[in-house]
Write an enzyme that holds these catalytic residues in place. Sequence first.
Site, PDB file in Angstrom:
ATOM      1  N   GLY A 153       0.800  -1.221   0.000  1.00  0.00           N
ATOM      2  CA  GLY A 153       0.000   0.000   0.000  1.00  0.00           C
ATOM      3  C   GLY A 153       0.830   1.268   0.000  1.00  0.00           C
ATOM      4  CB  SER A 231       3.513  -3.668  -3.182  1.00  0.00           C
ATOM      5  OG  SER A 231       3.680  -2.407  -3.783  1.00  0.00           O
TER       6      SER A 231
END
Length: 555
Positions: A153, A231
């Site tokens: 995120g 990520s």
Amino acid sequence: MFSTLLIPLLFQALLLPLATAAPIGGLIIPKINPAKILCQMPLVEKFLCPAGGLNGLSRATVFGTASGVVDADGAYRYPVKYATSSRWAPSTLVSAWNLPNGSNNVSALPLACPQPDVPSTAYTEDCLSMVLYVPQSLTLNSNAPVLVWLHGGSFVVGSATATGLDGSKLAQATNSIVAVVQYRLGALGFLAPNGNTNLAVKDVVNALEFIKRAAPAFGGSASKVTLAGQSAGATMIRALLSAPSASSLFRSTILQSDPMNFGHLRPATHTALLNKFKELTGCSSQSCQNGLSISSILAAQKTVYDSAPSLDPAAGNAQPIRPVLDGTFITTPLDISSTFPSVSKPLLVTSVSNEATYAIYDIFRDPIPEEYFPDICAATFGEERTTTVISSPFYQPSPGSIVDGEVDARAQLAILGTDYLWKCSGWTFARAWVQHGGNAFVGQYVVGATYPGNEQVPLCTQSDVICHQDDIQIVFGTVSNPTSAQSALITEVQQRYKAFLNNGNPNVAGLPNWAPATTTDVHSIRLGGTGEAPIGACDPTFWGSTVDYDYQYYN
């Protein structure tokens, strides 16, 4: 011979003196976990410790009694608060087992950490919580591995309860405890006005300390912990790999879609972002900072995030608020911009085949004429690097980039972004890791499941286009109505993860061989396909040499 009816009385008598904390030399010694000790005795375990605890869902841990529920997908689920913190202060490991949110409802999941674009009722600043998923088959003697998942995120959004992160199926398929952890985000985790750095990374250290102490009560091994993340979650793991003081808390790592083009922030870059944040909040005193509303903090954070490249180009556009190479906690950049340290932990490094497609097609909603391709490249790379890019054979128009008889440069930009931020930089990292003593296994997902939100870019819904985040629900096995190809890949990945969690090697009998990376060939397998991913521009004589990564170019 003792009657089995007397065993509970004996058990209770033994528990009472052991469970009492006592002051010794002015210190309070934590309670011993007598249930753990006694439940390791075969006779006691047989009669009193079904499913590895005192009774079913209730577990006696060093932090106190843990209570859980049966998750909809079958594993036991335990939400718990692992640390506490004051605003912009280092977090502290808890001393007692408490549910998140100050709740008494054991089935309630944690609220997220403060973040933009969600209702304020969905988050809390007291957010340092995790969710444990425990297979019902485990006993106290199972010595099962633990997989600790860190959500992505861009360090500004996300939570342990994000879509697809229910760890029940993954825990059962791998016969491991799955811990999904959340940590402070954005300015609250990385832009402390008082100069405290890497607060969010240190939150994760406390989460690992908590797991180390609590896992044995659930049948887990404190010495068989694997960190996995996607990520920004993978970037967080890379920061922990750069922190010697955290090394003993885990033994292997799984990095999914880590944008390794971005290195850790250097102190000067971090200071530029922090000074802007302090300017925007208009606070210099501790009392003022503590009195800031969450909404004002998030507003200032957004401005810093959006303006970061203009404050210092080394911050980058994608996740400018990120871990800092502070020299005391994070002591090495862990990239090829400086001396790479000796390493030993095994790791998996994966990306997806179309990492940049969502970003490119979301920013540019309409086709881009080919003549604009050099100018767009120059805005990112600068003139000198752009000349190398546009003259290379890797980013020329392809038949698939023709729209209404004209070349659409978005296809070239998507390949370029995928290579530069994820694929090739990840391959370079794997080569360096192997060169300095570690084992690395590299893969690329060519089958995925469209992650919620990615459907905003219609191209990401095509079965042969695997966009950023489309690997998450494959790993967790949370794909709704999976196709046969998705089901096969879910089974394969979870089998490989099970092997990796246990012995640091993802190879499993009956599955194609996954060759380890070498310093010259990373052997990136195609997950969901056959053979190895094409090298393309990921030859070290191109990216990382002819065209520098950002961590080389700016630092």
